[in-house]
Design an enzyme around this catalytic site. Structure first.
Site, PDB file in Angstrom:
ATOM      1  N   ASN A 100      53.131 -10.847  53.330  1.00  0.00           N
ATOM      2  CA  ASN A 100      53.330 -11.937  54.282  1.00  0.00           C
ATOM      3  C   ASN A 100      52.268 -12.982  53.938  1.00  0.00           C
ATOM      4  O   ASN A 100      51.103 -12.816  54.282  1.00  0.00           O
ATOM      5  CB  ASN A 100      53.141 -11.400  55.713  1.00  0.00           C
ATOM      6  CG  ASN A 100      53.166 -12.503  56.743  1.00  0.00           C
ATOM      7  OD1 ASN A 100      53.513 -13.643  56.441  1.00  0.00           O
ATOM      8  ND2 ASN A 100      52.798 -12.169  57.971  1.00  0.00           N
ATOM      9  N   TRP A 101      52.711 -14.012  53.250  1.00  0.00           N
ATOM     10  CA  TRP A 101      51.725 -15.001  52.776  1.00  0.00           C
ATOM     11  C   TRP A 101      51.196 -15.892  53.893  1.00  0.00           C
ATOM     12  O   TRP A 101      50.240 -16.605  53.714  1.00  0.00           O
ATOM     13  CB  TRP A 101      52.367 -15.885  51.684  1.00  0.00           C
ATOM     14  CG  TRP A 101      52.652 -15.202  50.392  1.00  0.00           C
ATOM     15  CD1 TRP A 101      52.629 -13.855  50.120  1.00  0.00           C
ATOM     16  CD2 TRP A 101      53.010 -15.835  49.157  1.00  0.00           C
ATOM     17  NE1 TRP A 101      52.956 -13.621  48.805  1.00  0.00           N
ATOM     18  CE2 TRP A 101      53.194 -14.826  48.206  1.00  0.00           C
ATOM     19  CE3 TRP A 101      53.217 -17.170  48.775  1.00  0.00           C
ATOM     20  CZ2 TRP A 101      53.556 -15.105  46.869  1.00  0.00           C
ATOM     21  CZ3 TRP A 101      53.577 -17.442  47.462  1.00  0.00           C
ATOM     22  CH2 TRP A 101      53.740 -16.419  46.523  1.00  0.00           C
ATOM     23  N   LYS A 102      51.867 -15.864  55.050  1.00  0.00           N
ATOM     24  CA  LYS A 102      51.487 -16.731  56.177  1.00  0.00           C
ATOM     25  C   LYS A 102      51.439 -18.186  55.703  1.00  0.00           C
ATOM     26  O   LYS A 102      52.233 -18.573  54.859  1.00  0.00           O
ATOM     27  CB  LYS A 102      50.174 -16.243  56.796  1.00  0.00           C
ATOM     28  CG  LYS A 102      50.241 -14.738  57.118  1.00  0.00           C
ATOM     29  CD  LYS A 102      49.134 -14.248  57.968  1.00  0.00           C
ATOM     30  CE  LYS A 102      49.320 -12.759  58.217  1.00  0.00           C
ATOM     31  NZ  LYS A 102      48.300 -12.182  59.062  1.00  0.00           N
ATOM     32  N   HIS A 146      56.522 -11.641  64.387  1.00  0.00           N
ATOM     33  CA  HIS A 146      55.145 -11.362  63.977  1.00  0.00           C
ATOM     34  C   HIS A 146      54.201 -11.662  65.144  1.00  0.00           C
ATOM     35  O   HIS A 146      54.437 -12.591  65.911  1.00  0.00           O
ATOM     36  CB  HIS A 146      54.781 -12.217  62.754  1.00  0.00           C
ATOM     37  CG  HIS A 146      53.472 -11.793  62.167  1.00  0.00           C
ATOM     38  ND1 HIS A 146      52.273 -12.244  62.666  1.00  0.00           N
ATOM     39  CD2 HIS A 146      53.179 -10.936  61.157  1.00  0.00           C
ATOM     40  CE1 HIS A 146      51.296 -11.679  61.971  1.00  0.00           C
ATOM     41  NE2 HIS A 146      51.815 -10.880  61.056  1.00  0.00           N
ATOM     42  N   GLU A 196      51.475 -13.118  65.322  1.00  0.00           N
ATOM     43  CA  GLU A 196      50.948 -14.493  65.370  1.00  0.00           C
ATOM     44  C   GLU A 196      51.971 -15.426  66.012  1.00  0.00           C
ATOM     45  O   GLU A 196      51.605 -16.380  66.689  1.00  0.00           O
ATOM     46  CB  GLU A 196      50.549 -14.954  63.960  1.00  0.00           C
ATOM     47  CG  GLU A 196      49.246 -14.302  63.529  1.00  0.00           C
ATOM     48  CD  GLU A 196      49.098 -14.076  62.044  1.00  0.00           C
ATOM     49  OE1 GLU A 196      49.831 -14.698  61.256  1.00  0.00           O
ATOM     50  OE2 GLU A 196      48.238 -13.253  61.661  1.00  0.00           O
ATOM     51  N   GLU A 223      52.536  -3.236  63.544  1.00  0.00           N
ATOM     52  CA  GLU A 223      51.275  -3.912  63.244  1.00  0.00           C
ATOM     53  C   GLU A 223      50.417  -4.001  64.496  1.00  0.00           C
ATOM     54  O   GLU A 223      50.635  -4.886  65.338  1.00  0.00           O
ATOM     55  CB  GLU A 223      51.552  -5.328  62.737  1.00  0.00           C
ATOM     56  CG  GLU A 223      52.383  -5.364  61.481  1.00  0.00           C
ATOM     57  CD  GLU A 223      52.144  -6.662  60.702  1.00  0.00           C
ATOM     58  OE1 GLU A 223      51.714  -6.565  59.560  1.00  0.00           O
ATOM     59  OE2 GLU A 223      52.359  -7.741  61.260  1.00  0.00           O
ATOM     60  N   GLY A 243      44.192  -8.906  59.906  1.00  0.00           N
ATOM     61  CA  GLY A 243      43.217  -9.870  59.396  1.00  0.00           C
ATOM     62  C   GLY A 243      41.792  -9.587  59.827  1.00  0.00           C
ATOM     63  O   GLY A 243      40.899 -10.412  59.667  1.00  0.00           O
ATOM     64  N   SER A 290      45.558  -5.092  57.835  1.00  0.00           N
ATOM     65  CA  SER A 290      44.465  -4.800  56.897  1.00  0.00           C
ATOM     66  C   SER A 290      44.776  -3.669  55.928  1.00  0.00           C
ATOM     67  O   SER A 290      43.909  -2.884  55.555  1.00  0.00           O
ATOM     68  CB  SER A 290      43.155  -4.527  57.651  1.00  0.00           C
ATOM     69  OG  SER A 290      42.794  -5.653  58.422  1.00  0.00           O
ATOM     70  N   GLY A 340      49.167  -8.885  54.678  1.00  0.00           N
ATOM     71  CA  GLY A 340      48.802 -10.295  54.798  1.00  0.00           C
ATOM     72  C   GLY A 340      47.798 -10.677  53.722  1.00  0.00           C
ATOM     73  O   GLY A 340      48.152 -10.940  52.573  1.00  0.00           O
ATOM     74  N   GLY A 341      46.509 -10.668  54.089  1.00  0.00           N
ATOM     75  CA  GLY A 341      45.440 -11.144  53.205  1.00  0.00           C
ATOM     76  C   GLY A 341      45.523 -10.618  51.770  1.00  0.00           C
ATOM     77  O   GLY A 341      45.428 -11.394  50.808  1.00  0.00           O
TER      78      GLY A 341
HETATM   79  P1  PGA Z   1      46.640  -8.492  57.162  1.00  0.00           P
HETATM   80  O1  PGA Z   1      47.939  -9.078  57.853  1.00  0.00           O
HETATM   81  O2  PGA Z   1      47.089  -7.584  56.067  1.00  0.00           O
HETATM   82  O3  PGA Z   1      45.885  -9.692  56.667  1.00  0.00           O
HETATM   83  O4  PGA Z   1      45.884  -7.747  58.223  1.00  0.00           O
HETATM   84  C1  PGA Z   1      49.079  -8.292  58.058  1.00  0.00           C
HETATM   85  C2  PGA Z   1      50.144  -9.098  58.726  1.00  0.00           C
HETATM   86  O5  PGA Z   1      49.803  -9.927  59.590  1.00  0.00           O
HETATM   87  O6  PGA Z   1      51.335  -8.952  58.429  1.00  0.00           O
END
Ligand code: PGA
Length: 252
Positions: free
Chosen positions: A9-11, A94, A96, A166, A172, A212, A233-234
């Site tokens: 997930n590149w956000k 998600h 966010e 999640e 993150g 994470s 994500g990251g």
């Molecule tokens: P993260 O994000 O790996 O940076 O914790 C995961 C996500 O939000 O899908």
């Protein structure tokens, strides 16, 4: 046999130029992956990403979709627009989006239906906040999110859905749920799916862990019996890190 699925997930990261480079760097590193590999990129990168990944095992996904077919919804993107760009997967719900953009279980449900209706596959996210975890509500929260998010969807539709568990406090933050905790909560989510869709569907739906996930913890997480993949994500923004996750190693 279900096939595990690792999705990045590149956000809100990567320009088109950066996208071309990241996909090009990833291709040789993930070409032998046993699992499905997906990169969910910003809308503006979809076309470039798909062209860069053409003919490879990297599938392209989006990060959101609106429920209406068209209309006065400034800033939104419809399922048929994504389909036209040959998107395979779309992330819905998600945390966010829930946290910053007022996404509710109801809007998540409407988006999932629109995506399925257009022939897209969905990565449907659920997970509890730190406050909910600390007050002992984790199970109740993920069960409600699962029931309400999947309301009105039939077994056939469910086959095109992957759930991503999640925990919000792990996203993150560098904090990961322990493999056992992640496995236990995923078991609860699977039970909720079984209740609504029957045993076979509950067993066969793929449920990812996200929050994470990284090269150091992926092998342990992917060794857990209930965990069928990851939403990253990251660590999906660096080719080497994402490739190491995709090429996770388990003993089974
Ligand atoms: P993260 O994000 O790996 O940076 O914790 C995961 C996500 O939000 O899908």
């Amino acid at each position: 046999m279900k096939r595990n699925i690792i999705a990045g997930n590149w956000k809100m990261n990567k320009t088109q130029e950066e996208t071309k480079k990241l996909i090009a760097d990833l291709i040789p590193l993930v070409k032998d992956a046993q699992c499905e590999v997906v990169c969910c990129v910003p809308f503006t990168d979809i076309d470039v990403a798909r062209k860069a990944a053409r003919g490879t095992n990297i599938q392209i996904g989006a990060q959101n979709v609106h429920w209406a077919e068209s209309g006065a919804f400034t800033g939104e993107i419809s399922a048929s627009m994504l389909k036209e760009l040959k998107v395979k997967y779309v992330i819905v719900g998600h945390s966010e989006r829930r946290q910053y953009f007022n996404e509710t279980n109801g809007t998540v449900n409407a988006r999932i239906k629109a995506a399925l209706g257009a022939g897209l596959k969905v990565i449907f996210c659920v997970g509890e906040t730190l406050r909910e975890r600390e007050s002992g509500e984790t199970q109740k929260v993920v069960m409600t999110q699962t029931h309400e998010g999947l309301e009105g969807i039939d077994r056939k539709g469910l086959k095109n859905i992957v759930i991503a568990y999640e925990p919000v406090w792990a996203i993150g933050t560098g904090k990961t749920a322990t493999a056992k905790d992640a496995n236990d909560t995923i078991k609860v989510i699977r039970k909720a799916v079984r209740k609504d869709f029957g045993r076979a569907s509950g067993n066969s739906i793929r449920i990812q862990y996200g929050g994470s996930m990284n090269p150091a913890n992926v092998d342990e997480l992917m060794s857990m019996p209930e965990i069928d993949g990851g939403l990253i994500g990251g660590a999906s923004l660096t080719a080497e890190k994402f490739a190491r996750i995709v090429n996770y190693q388990t003993n089974d």
